[in-house]
Design an enzyme around this catalytic site. Sequence first.
Site, mmCIF file in Angstrom:
data_model
loop_
_atom_site.group_PDB
_atom_site.id
_atom_site.type_symbol
_atom_site.label_atom_id
_atom_site.label_comp_id
_atom_site.label_asym_id
_atom_site.label_seq_id
_atom_site.Cartn_x
_atom_site.Cartn_y
_atom_site.Cartn_z
ATOM 1 C CB ALA A 46 -0.906 0.000 1.226
ATOM 2 C CE LYS A 47 5.496 4.772 -0.209
ATOM 3 N NZ LYS A 47 6.601 3.941 0.283
ATOM 4 N N GLY A 48 0.483 5.884 0.408
ATOM 5 C CA GLY A 48 -0.434 7.018 0.446
ATOM 6 C C GLY A 48 0.313 8.316 0.522
#
Length: 440
Positions: free
Chosen positions: A129-131
């Site tokens: 995931a990444k944000g």
Amino acid sequence: MSHGTTADDQARTAQDILGRDKDPHLDEDNPFEAMMARFDHAAELLELEPGMYRVLRHPEKQIITAVPIQRDNGELEVFTGYRVIHNTARGPGKGGMRFDLRVTLDEVKALAAWMTWKCAVVNIPFGGAKGGVVCDPTTLSVRELERITRRFTAALMDTLGPESDIPAPDVNTNERVMAWIMDTYSMHQRHPVTAVVTGKPVEMGGSAGRREATGRGCMIAIKEAIRHLGLPLRGTKVAVQGFGNVGSIAAQLLEKEGLTIVAVSDVSGSIYNPHGIYVDDAIKWVRENRYLGGYPNAEAITAEQLFSLDVDVLLPAAVENAITRKNAGNIKAKIICEGANGPTTAGADRILEEHGVFVIPDILANAGGVTVSYFEWVQDRMGYFWGEETVNERLNTIMQQSFQAVLSVAQEHSVNMRVASYMLAMERVAAVHRLRGLYA
Ligand code: NAD
């Protein structure tokens, strides 16, 4: 930033401000393209079935959310936040949160996929995931940053969680930001949930050894590569690009192992001493003077010179796209250890391979950080904390095993370490998809 700017506007403005390289090979600069080039090559070699290719290529979830906050002057401002969950077949999404003007959905998608492969390479039970939030932290007060963090966290309440999606620090976010995320999430849950983020302060559930983990992982990977290539440890010469968390700690640990650090650089410039730079002394200089520039016990060289030095090991530990088609041919190092994420473009890969450079790819080389994040999550869930020695010993085991696992794939299929690491990771994720089957 004014009212009504879109994420694209913000990114474009940032490009102008930062004067980013106007490379004619624009695809080289695009992290999503860079990731996909490697992914496609590995998929072909694995003879991945077309359906599985489609599943692994598509992020599971992409969130774009408004992050409205009240500025200190009373005005309302709206930022744009992204969170992408690429794949959760092997475990909850894991990946950093960055605050930066250059954040785009494409970049976040690429980085989320990278996390899936990185966690699979070191065989820890996480997906990717990444944000990030499109903002310029240098123009925001601490209170404003806190409001952005808390509002963004609140917007992601349905996604975040120790069993679903676990952020960590990234560009321009740190322990303090992780503490705010943990607090906001915990207030919504009505009880403390330390395992919802990693990279927290040690006082509130962080892990011993996390700060040094990525640099330590690089050191372990370099030692494995040196052993594999039959080089001596003592006197092996190293050049390091980037002297922050990863670069300075890796340099310090490599020096302790008997290697000679002949060049280091940061955003202020590069320095060189053929007899060796005493790393503790350089770290002290940076602590006192902020940058390496002006360091007295070495000569100033250019960034291009650092990359073409006659060294054994080159450790890019600063930025993406540092090694491109333009400079790859000048590199004399026998080993490149990618401390940074995406420091080598797909175009440069080919040149390095032709020149016989042994590249330890980012998804293996810098996986020490996410490995100790995994340890942090485990410790939080157990409520039982390990000493630093235990953390380091377990990290050592995982890094050595992962290096050997990638090397075996490389030897078995006669491919380089990057292709092998993608093949290993993609096969591990695909295997779980096949076992789980498709819920419909
Ligand atoms: P950091 O901010 O602590 O340090 C970055 C260093 O790079 C600084 O010394 C800065 O001056 C230098 N730098 C910036 N631009 C440069 C340039 N053009 N030339 C030379 N030096 C330059 O960051 P960090 O945590 O050490 O991360 C470095 C890289 O490693 C990033 O790509 C990051 O994504 C990656 N990474 C970090 C971790 C981690 O745990 N910190 C984990 C995995 C990957």
